[in-house]
Design an enzyme around this catalytic site. Sequence first.
Site, PDB file in Angstrom:
ATOM      1  N   ALA A   1     -37.228  -1.917   4.147  1.00  0.00           N
ATOM      2  CA  ALA A   1     -37.393  -0.470   3.934  1.00  0.00           C
ATOM      3  C   ALA A   1     -36.730   0.288   5.076  1.00  0.00           C
ATOM      4  O   ALA A   1     -36.701  -0.170   6.204  1.00  0.00           O
ATOM      5  CB  ALA A   1     -38.882  -0.142   3.885  1.00  0.00           C
ATOM      6  N   GLY A   2     -36.195   1.443   4.767  1.00  0.00           N
ATOM      7  CA  GLY A   2     -35.552   2.241   5.808  1.00  0.00           C
ATOM      8  C   GLY A   2     -34.788   3.397   5.217  1.00  0.00           C
ATOM      9  O   GLY A   2     -35.170   3.959   4.182  1.00  0.00           O
TER      10      GLY A   2
ATOM     11  N   LYS B   1     -21.368   4.964  -5.230  1.00  0.00           N
ATOM     12  CA  LYS B   1     -20.433   5.403  -6.283  1.00  0.00           C
ATOM     13  C   LYS B   1     -20.495   4.470  -7.501  1.00  0.00           C
ATOM     14  O   LYS B   1     -20.290   4.907  -8.631  1.00  0.00           O
ATOM     15  CB  LYS B   1     -19.005   5.539  -5.741  1.00  0.00           C
ATOM     16  CG  LYS B   1     -18.352   4.261  -5.241  1.00  0.00           C
ATOM     17  CD  LYS B   1     -17.137   3.880  -6.047  1.00  0.00           C
ATOM     18  CE  LYS B   1     -16.438   2.691  -5.432  1.00  0.00           C
ATOM     19  NZ  LYS B   1     -15.962   1.698  -6.363  1.00  0.00           N
TER      20      LYS B   1
ATOM     21  N   LYS C   1     -20.071  -7.073 -11.993  1.00  0.00           N
ATOM     22  CA  LYS C   1     -19.985  -6.387 -10.706  1.00  0.00           C
ATOM     23  C   LYS C   1     -20.909  -5.169 -10.648  1.00  0.00           C
ATOM     24  O   LYS C   1     -21.696  -5.007  -9.710  1.00  0.00           O
ATOM     25  CB  LYS C   1     -18.529  -5.976 -10.451  1.00  0.00           C
ATOM     26  CG  LYS C   1     -18.321  -5.173  -9.199  1.00  0.00           C
ATOM     27  CD  LYS C   1     -18.668  -5.940  -7.945  1.00  0.00           C
ATOM     28  CE  LYS C   1     -18.693  -5.033  -6.733  1.00  0.00           C
ATOM     29  NZ  LYS C   1     -19.090  -5.731  -5.524  1.00  0.00           N
TER      30      LYS C   1
ATOM     31  N   PHE D   1     -32.927  -7.824   0.737  1.00  0.00           N
ATOM     32  CA  PHE D   1     -32.760  -6.469   0.193  1.00  0.00           C
ATOM     33  C   PHE D   1     -34.103  -5.770   0.009  1.00  0.00           C
ATOM     34  O   PHE D   1     -34.258  -4.908  -0.840  1.00  0.00           O
ATOM     35  CB  PHE D   1     -31.955  -6.489  -1.120  1.00  0.00           C
ATOM     36  CG  PHE D   1     -30.478  -6.440  -0.847  1.00  0.00           C
ATOM     37  CD1 PHE D   1     -29.719  -5.337  -1.186  1.00  0.00           C
ATOM     38  CD2 PHE D   1     -29.848  -7.490  -0.195  1.00  0.00           C
ATOM     39  CE1 PHE D   1     -28.374  -5.287  -0.886  1.00  0.00           C
ATOM     40  CE2 PHE D   1     -28.502  -7.441   0.099  1.00  0.00           C
ATOM     41  CZ  PHE D   1     -27.755  -6.332  -0.250  1.00  0.00           C
TER      42      PHE D   1
ATOM     43  N   CYS E   1     -19.332   1.483  -1.859  1.00  0.00           N
ATOM     44  CA  CYS E   1     -19.548   0.778  -3.132  1.00  0.00           C
ATOM     45  C   CYS E   1     -20.840   1.179  -3.853  1.00  0.00           C
ATOM     46  O   CYS E   1     -20.775   1.813  -4.901  1.00  0.00           O
ATOM     47  CB  CYS E   1     -19.514  -0.729  -2.904  1.00  0.00           C
ATOM     48  SG  CYS E   1     -17.867  -1.303  -2.434  1.00  0.00           S
TER      49      CYS E   1
ATOM     50  N   ARG F   1     -18.145   5.793   4.722  1.00  0.00           N
ATOM     51  CA  ARG F   1     -18.212   6.422   3.401  1.00  0.00           C
ATOM     52  C   ARG F   1     -19.670   6.524   2.960  1.00  0.00           C
ATOM     53  O   ARG F   1     -20.394   5.546   2.992  1.00  0.00           O
ATOM     54  CB  ARG F   1     -17.388   5.607   2.374  1.00  0.00           C
ATOM     55  CG  ARG F   1     -15.896   5.720   2.621  1.00  0.00           C
ATOM     56  CD  ARG F   1     -15.087   4.854   1.668  1.00  0.00           C
ATOM     57  NE  ARG F   1     -15.206   3.434   1.951  1.00  0.00           N
ATOM     58  CZ  ARG F   1     -14.526   2.488   1.325  1.00  0.00           C
ATOM     59  NH1 ARG F   1     -13.687   2.808   0.366  1.00  0.00           N
ATOM     60  NH2 ARG F   1     -14.675   1.215   1.653  1.00  0.00           N
TER      61      ARG F   1
ATOM     62  N   THR G   1     -13.466  -2.452  -8.561  1.00  0.00           N
ATOM     63  CA  THR G   1     -14.653  -2.276  -9.406  1.00  0.00           C
ATOM     64  C   THR G   1     -14.371  -1.138 -10.378  1.00  0.00           C
ATOM     65  O   THR G   1     -14.084  -0.020  -9.954  1.00  0.00           O
ATOM     66  CB  THR G   1     -15.867  -1.929  -8.520  1.00  0.00           C
ATOM     67  OG1 THR G   1     -16.011  -2.972  -7.550  1.00  0.00           O
ATOM     68  CG2 THR G   1     -17.140  -1.801  -9.339  1.00  0.00           C
TER      69      THR G   1
ATOM     70  N   ASP H   1       0.853  -1.196   0.000  1.00  0.00           N
ATOM     71  CA  ASP H   1       0.000   0.000   0.000  1.00  0.00           C
ATOM     72  C   ASP H   1       0.885   1.240   0.000  1.00  0.00           C
ATOM     73  O   ASP H   1       1.993   1.214   0.536  1.00  0.00           O
ATOM     74  CB  ASP H   1      -0.933   0.005   1.226  1.00  0.00           C
ATOM     75  CG  ASP H   1      -2.199   0.815   0.975  1.00  0.00           C
ATOM     76  OD1 ASP H   1      -3.278   0.205   0.837  1.00  0.00           O
ATOM     77  OD2 ASP H   1      -2.102   2.062   0.900  1.00  0.00           O
TER      78      ASP H   1
HETATM   79  P1  NAD Z   1     -10.125   1.416   0.371  1.00  0.00           P
HETATM   80  O1  NAD Z   1     -10.142   2.877   0.138  1.00  0.00           O
HETATM   81  O2  NAD Z   1     -10.460   0.867   1.717  1.00  0.00           O
HETATM   82  O3  NAD Z   1      -8.700   0.826  -0.038  1.00  0.00           O
HETATM   83  C1  NAD Z   1      -7.970   1.200  -1.158  1.00  0.00           C
HETATM   84  C2  NAD Z   1      -6.494   1.138  -0.780  1.00  0.00           C
HETATM   85  O4  NAD Z   1      -5.698   1.299  -1.958  1.00  0.00           O
HETATM   86  C3  NAD Z   1      -6.059   2.242   0.176  1.00  0.00           C
HETATM   87  O5  NAD Z   1      -5.457   1.677   1.317  1.00  0.00           O
HETATM   88  C4  NAD Z   1      -5.066   3.072  -0.652  1.00  0.00           C
HETATM   89  O6  NAD Z   1      -4.046   3.650   0.149  1.00  0.00           O
HETATM   90  C5  NAD Z   1      -4.527   2.014  -1.594  1.00  0.00           C
HETATM   91  N1  NAD Z   1      -3.878   2.526  -2.814  1.00  0.00           N
HETATM   92  C6  NAD Z   1      -4.289   3.516  -3.633  1.00  0.00           C
HETATM   93  N2  NAD Z   1      -3.428   3.657  -4.669  1.00  0.00           N
HETATM   94  C7  NAD Z   1      -2.468   2.705  -4.505  1.00  0.00           C
HETATM   95  C8  NAD Z   1      -1.332   2.324  -5.266  1.00  0.00           C
HETATM   96  N3  NAD Z   1      -1.010   2.943  -6.411  1.00  0.00           N
HETATM   97  N4  NAD Z   1      -0.564   1.328  -4.809  1.00  0.00           N
HETATM   98  C9  NAD Z   1      -0.875   0.689  -3.649  1.00  0.00           C
HETATM   99  N5  NAD Z   1      -1.960   1.008  -2.892  1.00  0.00           N
HETATM  100  C10 NAD Z   1      -2.743   1.991  -3.315  1.00  0.00           C
HETATM  101  O7  NAD Z   1     -11.124   0.808  -0.730  1.00  0.00           O
HETATM  102  P2  NAD Z   1     -11.870  -0.627  -0.705  1.00  0.00           P
HETATM  103  O8  NAD Z   1     -13.178  -0.508  -0.034  1.00  0.00           O
HETATM  104  O9  NAD Z   1     -10.925  -1.680  -0.255  1.00  0.00           O
HETATM  105  O10 NAD Z   1     -12.190  -0.798  -2.261  1.00  0.00           O
HETATM  106  C11 NAD Z   1     -11.179  -1.072  -3.216  1.00  0.00           C
HETATM  107  C12 NAD Z   1     -11.833  -1.458  -4.511  1.00  0.00           C
HETATM  108  O11 NAD Z   1     -12.582  -2.651  -4.325  1.00  0.00           O
HETATM  109  C13 NAD Z   1     -12.833  -0.446  -5.055  1.00  0.00           C
HETATM  110  O12 NAD Z   1     -12.805  -0.481  -6.443  1.00  0.00           O
HETATM  111  C14 NAD Z   1     -14.167  -0.970  -4.561  1.00  0.00           C
HETATM  112  O13 NAD Z   1     -15.246  -0.527  -5.337  1.00  0.00           O
HETATM  113  C15 NAD Z   1     -13.932  -2.462  -4.692  1.00  0.00           C
HETATM  114  N6  NAD Z   1     -14.739  -3.307  -3.815  1.00  0.00           N
HETATM  115  C16 NAD Z   1     -14.856  -2.991  -2.491  1.00  0.00           C
HETATM  116  C17 NAD Z   1     -15.625  -3.797  -1.659  1.00  0.00           C
HETATM  117  C18 NAD Z   1     -15.825  -3.449  -0.213  1.00  0.00           C
HETATM  118  O14 NAD Z   1     -16.672  -4.082   0.421  1.00  0.00           O
HETATM  119  N7  NAD Z   1     -15.121  -2.487   0.362  1.00  0.00           N
HETATM  120  C19 NAD Z   1     -16.263  -4.939  -2.178  1.00  0.00           C
HETATM  121  C20 NAD Z   1     -16.073  -5.247  -3.532  1.00  0.00           C
HETATM  122  C21 NAD Z   1     -15.325  -4.421  -4.344  1.00  0.00           C
END
Ligand code: NAD
Length: 438
Positions: free
Chosen positions: A256-257, A267, A208, A253, A264, A334, A122, A30
């Site tokens: 109601a609420g 956005k 997705k 799903f 996710c 978020r 995503t 990260d």
């Molecule tokens: P998040 O913001 O919690 O994590 C993203 C991480 O990526 C951060 O820690 C950031 O510092 C790191 N990052 C950014 N640029 C980087 C780089 N160049 N190199 C290394 N690290 C880098 O986001 P998230 O919730 O984990 O979501 C990540 C992706 O997964 C999104 O596209 C989201 O839509 C998808 N997703 C999330 C979930 C979920 O439940 N959170 C489920 C399915 C899909």
Amino acid sequence: MKISVIGTGYLGATHAVCMAELGFDVVGVDVDQSKVLRLQRGEVPFFEPGLEPLLRKHVENGRLTFSSDLQAAAGWADVHFVCVGTPQRTNALSADTSYVEQAVDGLAPHLAPGALVVGKSTVPVGTAARLRERLRAQVAPRTHADLVWNPEFLREGHALHDTLHPDRIVVGTEGDVGVATLREVYAGALESGTPFLVTGLETAELVKVAANAFLATKISFINAMSEVCEATGGDVVALAEALGHDERIGSRFLGAGLGFGGGCLPKDIRAFQARCIELGLNRSVAFLAEVDEVNQRRRARTVALAHEMLGGRVKDRRIVVLGAAFKPDSDDVRDSPALDVADQLYMRGGDVVVHDPQATEPARRRSPDLVYVDSLAEAYAGADLLLLLTEWSEFRVLDPAVVGSRVRQRKIVDGRNVLPVPEWERAGWQLRALGRGA
Ligand code: NAD
């Protein structure tokens, strides 16, 4: 097989831990140094039930390490899962794909021969094909590294279960590139019968966003019915129960609420609209704008209900918001509906106090002006109005008599339709719930 996971947020940290649990050697990478340091110490930087003990186990046995050295990870691992964020752009509906681009650019020139980059973030349809070309243009000669897309469907709060026992595995690729490798990675799930679907890159990306669009639509459908119930004297909870018995509809799903939020669904449906507009498909998902609006209107309706219950005066009233996370069993704030409502009441002069079992710190970072209290009993003491906005299990089982003895006024809004109404009314409470009339 050695695995790297690029981006160790909610998705990446979970994926890295689960890959170690499956027996692989894993490095999580990260750009956020503080996150890397915490993970190296065995601390999960967010709340996810069950994740921390597994993280500790694999950090201690040496199978799982964390680093900010992308170049080293690129040369070391055979498979690289890209799990970086794709947030909504400021002042636009579209997704910011710059982080996935940076990750691919950082990996490509240093990849080992035969390495496979697997996108999990995503992304808007068309991104993966563009990234594959970008990768191929940058890899060293005769490396034969390639890129496939493997969207992730995990739910926060159930992330470990969903990663270790996915309901399906989708691999977007060209021909059979990467298929054998991913079959090896997911061998355990495949042995227990998890469907493994190989598609083109575009279909995998669309699976997705279409899944999230469908779920958001189902939630907004029942919330639109809430609006109709409020205007006509109907009861949306009874309506949803009756609808849910229809097997073609199903009850999931259909709660109601206050609606959906999080990192996710909101956005993703906006990015989907933006992408379709770019493609000239303005009509195809135009309904998602309405889905989003119905969802936002529930927040406005909750604020209006609070006003109503306080006799039209919010200013200086002690309003206690139960919940800040966008859903229970997560500390993710978020686009949290609960925090949004708390902010709006604060801006109208309310003396707003927030209690959440896990999300206080992330909520404080996002909305620093609100007052946060750690103890539930301390939160509701002296309240003029309670608002239950995130359905944590401890809020569902509150004793109306006990709570009633501590508040100034026995008034509560059930923003998630989870409280036993007769019990609260018997204890002398004025309870209003979304979609259920007065
Ligand atoms: P998040 O913001 O919690 O994590 C993203 C991480 O990526 C951060 O820690 C950031 O510092 C790191 N990052 C950014 N640029 C980087 C780089 N160049 N190199 C290394 N690290 C880098 O986001 P998230 O919730 O984990 O979501 C990540 C992706 O997964 C999104 O596209 C989201 O839509 C998808 N997703 C999330 C979930 C979920 O439940 N959170 C489920 C399915 C899909």
